[in-house]
Design an enzyme around this catalytic site. Structure first.
Site, mmCIF file in Angstrom:
data_model
loop_
_atom_site.group_PDB
_atom_site.id
_atom_site.type_symbol
_atom_site.label_atom_id
_atom_site.label_comp_id
_atom_site.label_asym_id
_atom_site.label_seq_id
_atom_site.Cartn_x
_atom_site.Cartn_y
_atom_site.Cartn_z
ATOM 1 N N TYR A 120 2.135 -3.760 -9.598
ATOM 2 C CA TYR A 120 1.495 -4.868 -8.877
ATOM 3 C C TYR A 120 0.079 -5.176 -9.393
ATOM 4 C CZ TYR A 120 4.849 -5.827 -5.054
ATOM 5 O OH TYR A 120 5.924 -6.241 -4.295
ATOM 6 N N GLU B 100 8.549 -7.059 -15.972
ATOM 7 C CA GLU B 100 9.023 -6.252 -14.845
ATOM 8 C C GLU B 100 10.342 -5.558 -15.169
ATOM 9 O OE1 GLU B 100 6.767 -8.950 -11.423
ATOM 10 O OE2 GLU B 100 8.966 -8.849 -11.419
ATOM 11 N N HIS C 294 11.504 -8.259 -3.479
ATOM 12 C CA HIS C 294 10.594 -8.763 -4.510
ATOM 13 C C HIS C 294 11.416 -9.529 -5.533
ATOM 14 C CE1 HIS C 294 7.638 -8.903 -7.772
ATOM 15 N NE2 HIS C 294 8.668 -8.613 -8.567
ATOM 16 N N ASN D 202 8.628 -7.572 3.764
ATOM 17 C CA ASN D 202 9.408 -8.803 3.585
ATOM 18 C C ASN D 202 10.665 -8.590 2.734
ATOM 19 O OD1 ASN D 202 8.177 -8.557 1.134
ATOM 20 N ND2 ASN D 202 7.033 -10.472 1.221
ATOM 21 N N LYS E 190 13.051 -3.768 -1.049
ATOM 22 C CA LYS E 190 11.880 -2.961 -0.666
ATOM 23 C C LYS E 190 12.233 -1.903 0.394
ATOM 24 C CE LYS E 190 8.373 -6.528 -1.704
ATOM 25 N NZ LYS E 190 7.223 -7.294 -1.134
HETATM 26 P P1 IDP Z 1 5.934 -12.717 -3.492
HETATM 27 O O1 IDP Z 1 6.465 -11.336 -3.159
HETATM 28 O O2 IDP Z 1 6.558 -13.773 -2.633
HETATM 29 O O3 IDP Z 1 5.997 -13.039 -4.957
HETATM 30 P P2 IDP Z 1 3.075 -12.320 -3.904
HETATM 31 O O4 IDP Z 1 2.052 -13.349 -3.626
HETATM 32 O O5 IDP Z 1 3.416 -12.028 -5.336
HETATM 33 O O6 IDP Z 1 4.387 -12.731 -3.079
HETATM 34 O O7 IDP Z 1 2.586 -10.994 -3.212
HETATM 35 C C1 IDP Z 1 3.219 -9.752 -3.436
HETATM 36 C C2 IDP Z 1 3.461 -9.077 -2.109
HETATM 37 O O8 IDP Z 1 2.198 -8.791 -1.509
HETATM 38 C C3 IDP Z 1 4.202 -9.941 -1.089
HETATM 39 O O9 IDP Z 1 5.611 -9.843 -1.197
HETATM 40 C C4 IDP Z 1 3.698 -9.415 0.228
HETATM 41 O O10 IDP Z 1 4.444 -8.287 0.658
HETATM 42 C C5 IDP Z 1 2.281 -8.981 -0.104
HETATM 43 N N1 IDP Z 1 1.331 -10.026 0.299
HETATM 44 C C6 IDP Z 1 1.137 -11.211 -0.281
HETATM 45 N N2 IDP Z 1 0.192 -11.944 0.334
HETATM 46 C C7 IDP Z 1 -0.245 -11.165 1.333
HETATM 47 C C8 IDP Z 1 -1.237 -11.348 2.336
HETATM 48 O O11 IDP Z 1 -1.906 -12.393 2.428
HETATM 49 N N3 IDP Z 1 -1.390 -10.308 3.181
HETATM 50 C C9 IDP Z 1 -0.662 -9.167 3.112
HETATM 51 N N4 IDP Z 1 0.280 -8.954 2.186
HETATM 52 C C10 IDP Z 1 0.498 -9.944 1.303
HETATM 53 MG MG MG Z 2 5.023 -12.193 -6.581
#
Ligand code: IDP
Ligand code: MG
Length: 136
Positions: free
Chosen positions: A52, A129, A118, A115, A12
């Site tokens: 997304y 994807e 992905h 973070n 990212k």
């Molecule tokens: P993942 O990346 O671990 O698969 P997902 O639940 O698919 O997590 O969410 C996609 C992205 O959305 C996450 O990587 C994170 O950056 C963001 N995200 C997920 N949950 C939250 C939240 O509760 N608040 C803010 N951003 C979130």
């Molecule tokens: Mg995810």
């Protein structure tokens, strides 16, 4: 059951910006995931919204799409035994605060938004994807 799978990984914008590409790739290689395709690109907010789409009802959707399109990203196809689940393990928990020691997000993640990586979460999503970024 173990089988050879492919999964989509994205480095990212926060991590590309900090020149962490090579460091992050080492995590994959060390864990026997091969990088079979790779490209550095920047996507539009519309493309991020499409990518997304599963999160379109979430309160953080708008911010997520702005963020993923805010700078260059590196997209890769990783391949290996149980690659989808393996990559999720190597990445660590979504919120770096909760990520286990030795994971990419523990090491480099800044926040739940930034973070660093992905990874696809299922066979079906990995297919979609990969197709999204590498349709031939
Ligand atoms: P993942 O990346 O671990 O698969 P997902 O639940 O698919 O997590 O969410 C996609 C992205 O959305 C996450 O990587 C994170 O950056 C963001 N995200 C997920 N949950 C939250 C939240 O509760 N608040 C803010 N951003 C979130
Ligand atoms: Mg995810």
């Amino acid at each position: 059951m173990s089988s050879i799978e492919q999964t989509l990984s994205i480095i990212k914008p926060d991590a590309v910006e900090r020149n962490l590409n090579e460091n992050i790739k080492k995590f994959f290689l060390k864990n026997k995931l091969k990088i079979v395709k790779e490209k550095k690109i920047q996507i539009t907010k519309e493309e991020a919204a499409e990518f997304y789409k599963v999160h379109q009802t979430k309160p953080f959707y708008e911010r997520l799409c702005s963020y993923l399109s805010s700078g260059p990203i590196t997209v890769m196809i990783l391949e290996g035994v149980n690659a989808i689940q393996e990559n999720r393990k190597i990445m660590g928990a979504t919120d770096p605060k909760n990520a286990e020691d030795g994971t990419i997000r523990k090491e480099y993640g800044i926040s739940i938004d930034k973070n660093s990586v992905h990874g696809s979460d299922s066979i079906e999503n990995a297919k979609k994807e990969i197709e999204f970024f590498f349709k031939s």
